[in-house]
Write a protein that holds these residues in place. Structure first.
Motif, short mmCIF file in Angstrom:
data_model
loop_
_atom_site.label_atom_id
_atom_site.label_comp_id
_atom_site.label_asym_id
_atom_site.label_seq_id
_atom_site.Cartn_x
_atom_site.Cartn_y
_atom_site.Cartn_z
N SER A 1 -0.88 -101.51 -19.34
CA SER A 1 -0.23 -102.32 -18.32
C SER A 1 0.49 -103.54 -18.87
CB SER A 1 -1.28 -102.79 -17.30
OG SER A 1 -2.29 -103.57 -17.96
N ALA A 2 0.57 -103.65 -20.19
CA ALA A 2 1.15 -104.84 -20.80
C ALA A 2 2.66 -104.87 -20.65
CB ALA A 2 0.78 -104.88 -22.28
N HIS A 3 3.22 -106.06 -20.79
CA HIS A 3 4.66 -106.26 -20.78
C HIS A 3 5.27 -105.46 -21.94
CE1 HIS A 3 8.54 -108.33 -21.26
NE2 HIS A 3 8.37 -108.79 -20.02
N PRO A 4 6.48 -104.89 -21.77
CA PRO A 4 7.08 -104.08 -22.83
C PRO A 4 7.24 -104.80 -24.17
CG PRO A 4 8.27 -103.78 -20.78
CD PRO A 4 7.28 -104.87 -20.54
N LEU A 5 7.29 -106.12 -24.18
CA LEU A 5 7.43 -106.85 -25.43
C LEU A 5 6.13 -106.92 -26.23
CD1 LEU A 5 9.66 -109.92 -24.42
CD2 LEU A 5 10.33 -107.94 -25.81
N THR A 6 5.01 -106.68 -25.60
CA THR A 6 3.72 -106.84 -26.26
C THR A 6 3.62 -105.92 -27.47
OG1 THR A 6 2.70 -107.37 -24.13
CG2 THR A 6 1.22 -106.80 -25.94
N GLY A 7 3.26 -106.49 -28.61
CA GLY A 7 3.13 -105.74 -29.84
C GLY A 7 4.39 -105.66 -30.67
N THR A 8 5.50 -106.21 -30.16
CA THR A 8 6.75 -106.16 -30.91
C THR A 8 6.91 -107.40 -31.79
OG1 THR A 8 8.03 -107.24 -29.15
CG2 THR A 8 7.86 -104.84 -29.09
N ARG A 9 7.67 -107.25 -32.85
CA ARG A 9 7.98 -108.36 -33.74
C ARG A 9 8.99 -109.29 -33.06
NH1 ARG A 9 12.78 -108.02 -35.89
NH2 ARG A 9 13.47 -109.57 -37.44
N VAL A 10 8.77 -110.59 -33.22
CA VAL A 10 9.69 -111.58 -32.66
C VAL A 10 10.61 -112.08 -33.78
CG1 VAL A 10 9.94 -113.73 -31.37
CG2 VAL A 10 7.92 -112.27 -31.02
N PRO A 11 11.93 -111.96 -33.62
CA PRO A 11 12.83 -112.49 -34.64
C PRO A 11 12.69 -114.01 -34.75
CG PRO A 11 13.99 -111.04 -33.09
CD PRO A 11 12.64 -111.33 -32.51
N ASP A 12 13.29 -114.57 -35.77
CA ASP A 12 13.22 -116.01 -36.01
C ASP A 12 14.18 -116.74 -35.07
OD1 ASP A 12 12.52 -118.44 -37.14
OD2 ASP A 12 13.99 -118.27 -38.75
N VAL A 13 13.81 -116.76 -33.79
CA VAL A 13 14.69 -117.35 -32.78
C VAL A 13 14.78 -118.86 -32.94
CG1 VAL A 13 14.31 -115.52 -31.11
CG2 VAL A 13 12.77 -117.49 -31.14
N THR A 14 15.91 -119.41 -32.51
CA THR A 14 16.12 -120.86 -32.50
C THR A 14 15.81 -121.39 -31.11
OG1 THR A 14 17.84 -120.68 -34.19
CG2 THR A 14 17.80 -122.70 -32.88
N GLU B 1 7.15 -124.21 -27.19
CA GLU B 1 8.60 -124.33 -27.40
C GLU B 1 9.34 -123.80 -26.17
OE1 GLU B 1 9.54 -125.90 -29.92
OE2 GLU B 1 8.02 -125.63 -31.50
N ARG B 2 10.65 -124.11 -26.11
CA ARG B 2 11.48 -123.64 -25.00
C ARG B 2 12.63 -122.79 -25.53
NH1 ARG B 2 14.18 -127.82 -22.36
NH2 ARG B 2 13.86 -129.19 -24.15
N TRP B 3 12.93 -121.73 -24.79
CA TRP B 3 14.07 -120.90 -25.15
C TRP B 3 15.34 -121.74 -25.16
CZ3 TRP B 3 12.90 -116.34 -27.00
CH2 TRP B 3 11.83 -115.60 -26.49
N ALA B 4 16.24 -121.47 -26.07
CA ALA B 4 17.54 -122.13 -26.06
C ALA B 4 18.47 -121.49 -25.03
CB ALA B 4 18.18 -122.05 -27.45
N SER B 5 18.13 -120.29 -24.59
CA SER B 5 18.94 -119.56 -23.62
C SER B 5 18.33 -119.71 -22.22
CB SER B 5 18.99 -118.08 -23.99
OG SER B 5 17.70 -117.51 -23.89
#
Length: 480
Positions: free
Chosen positions: A389-402, A441-445
């Motif tokens: 039931s997890a969100h589709p992002l769970t378990g994925t690698r997060v890029p080095d976002v700004t 932190e906060r998304w820049a987008s």
């Protein structure tokens, strides 16, 4: 009997990163190493892939290693196929070519500065465990024996792991390539490319620079199958190199030569009770693709934060079960991919050559297939299992976002912290609750997803339009 939360056996790259992570997180850790205290330049690994560079960046080490290594922005496979790395979804759109000992020096400095207790010339002779911890019997300098006690033990002590033997785990597999020859030599003629590699008929050769005037040569002649103990001379290495590359580049002044065999093996389990395996103690494979050291460092990054959570009382011991479920499939995948590369490179039967030709065409013309191959080779394409039931992002690698304030994810992960990324208008300050183990932190987008990034850079939890209560519940579960 001395006690410590974690004992790491082995001070290669895997053990050093793991021990350094634990110490940075405030977990006392002892490293037991049977070799004397020295960084050997006789290592076999020469490549850092993108995902490993990301992990090192999250520890403040990547820039220093980039300064001493050499970048390679294109891969050549099977002679005619060249693949650019400039499309990788990473800050590191290249391979970094540098000897393993440079990585070990950087990781050792970090571990020492963090307070890791090193015990060199100390060998594990026995190990037993009970419901409360592990007792490790060791023999130190001068033959002095001692018993060490820990809550958990990690065997990062290589292919012939004493820890793996002590817990009775088999190491099934087989020798794939026999009588591989290695040498560190000077060259009278410099190769045209940074990494020189090719296979012709029964011969294969690889040449990479050390950066100190010497080059490492790895070569193999299928027609010469002799024991590892067979004497080795420079003339043999020159001959195999000429067969594979067309010339020997005027090799001379060899400072080291050796013969070895390459195995494909994987332990059936990476955990037995309170004892874990990582790196070559858990899996070994052919050098093809340069994935060995990289896979071990990823093992360490996955296990270290989980041990820190459990020994710090922030999570239950069931968290440690996910090390097996997340890393064992990756190790199996690396065995298959590295084995496939070497078999196709050395293809000689008609059907093997036809398969290699077909694969070359597919990778050259089909973007999704090429991206999948690069994702596996560089490590950025792996994801970890997530609850149904997890969100589709769970378990994925997060890029080095700004982030909105200009900072980067890898900077916020330093210190082994979790990172909570929230929509710009809904910053959620929980630093008082979770002290220095969480960065907010906060998304820049304008993105509306709230994401909790684990210390190893993978999504632990995510939700669209999350409320403060949703966030607090997630932090209580995942951060503790």
């Amino acid at each position: 009997m001395n006690g410590t939360p974690v004992i790491v056996v082995g001070s290669g790259p895997t053990g050093l990163l793991l021990a350094g992570d634990l110490a940075v997180a405030g977990v006392p850790v002892t490293v037991v190493e049977k070799r004397p205290h020295r960084i050997s330049n006789l290592s076999r690994a020469f490549v850092l892939h993108a995902r490993t560079l990301e992990q090192l960046d999250a520890r403040g080490l990547a820039d220093g290693l980039e300064a001493v290594g050499q970048r390679l922005d294109r891969l050549r496979l099977f002679g005619n196929l060249t693949i650019g790395l400039d499309t990788l979804p990473s800050r590191f759109r290249h391979l970094l070519v540098l000897p393993q000992y440079e990585v070990e020096k950087a990781l050792e400095r970090r571990a020492v500065e963090a307070g890791v207790d090193f015990r060199y010339e100390t060998e594990v002779t026995a190990l037993s465990q009970d419901g409360n911890g592990v007792t490790v019997r060791v023999e130190g300098p001068g033959g002095v024996t001692e018993s060490l006690r820990a809550e958990y033990v990690v065997g990062a002590d290589g292919m012939r792991s004493a820890v793996r033997s002590a817990i009775g785990l088999p190491f099934p597999g087989r020798s794939v390539i026999r009588s591989v020859v290695l040498a560190d030599v000077r060259l009278a003629e410099q190769p045209e490319t940074l990494l020189t590699v090719n296979a012709v008929g029964d011969a294969f050769a690889f040449i990479a620079p050390f950066g100190d005037g010497y080059h490492r040569v790895i070569a193999w002649n299928r027609a010469r199958d002799v024991p590892d103990s067979e004497p080795l001379g420079l003339d043999e290495i020159k001959e195999v190199t000429r067969l594979a590359l067309g010339r020997d580049f005027g090799m001379h002044d060899a400072r080291w030569m050796s013969r070895f065999h390459s195995d494909e093996r994987q332990a059936p389990a990476y955990r037995v009770g309170r004892v874990f395996l990582a790196g070559d103690a858990a899996h070994v494979h052919t050098p093809a693709g340069g994935q060995g050291m990289n896979t071990g460092l990823q093992d360490a990054a996955n296990l270290s934060w989980k041990l820190a959570q459990v020994t710090g009382g922030h999570a239950g011991p069931e968290l440690l079960d996910t090390y097996q479920s997340e890393r064992h499939p990756v190790g199996r995948s690396v065995l298959r991919s590295s084995g496939g590369i070497v078999r196709l490179a050395m293809a000689r039967r008609p059907w093997e050559l036809a398969l290699r030709t077909a694969l070359t065409v597919v990778l050259d013309h089909v973007g999704p297939a090429r991206r999948r191959m690069l994702g596996r080779l560089t490590g950025i394409g792996y994801t970890y299992p997530a609850p149904r039931s997890a969100h589709p992002l769970t378990g994925t690698r997060v890029p080095d976002v700004t982030f909105a304030d200009g900072g980067r994810l890898h900077e916020s992960l330093r210190g082994g912290r979790f990172v909570l990324i929230t929509p710009g208008s809904e910053a959620h300050d929980t630093r008082d609750t979770h002290k220095d183990r969480l960065a907010v932190e906060r998304w820049a987008s304008s993105r509306r997803t709230t994401v909790l990034v684990r210390p190893d850079g993978y999504v632990g939890w995510a939700m669209e339009e999350a409320t403060p209560r949703d966030i607090e519940t997630a932090l209580a579960v995942h951060v503790g």
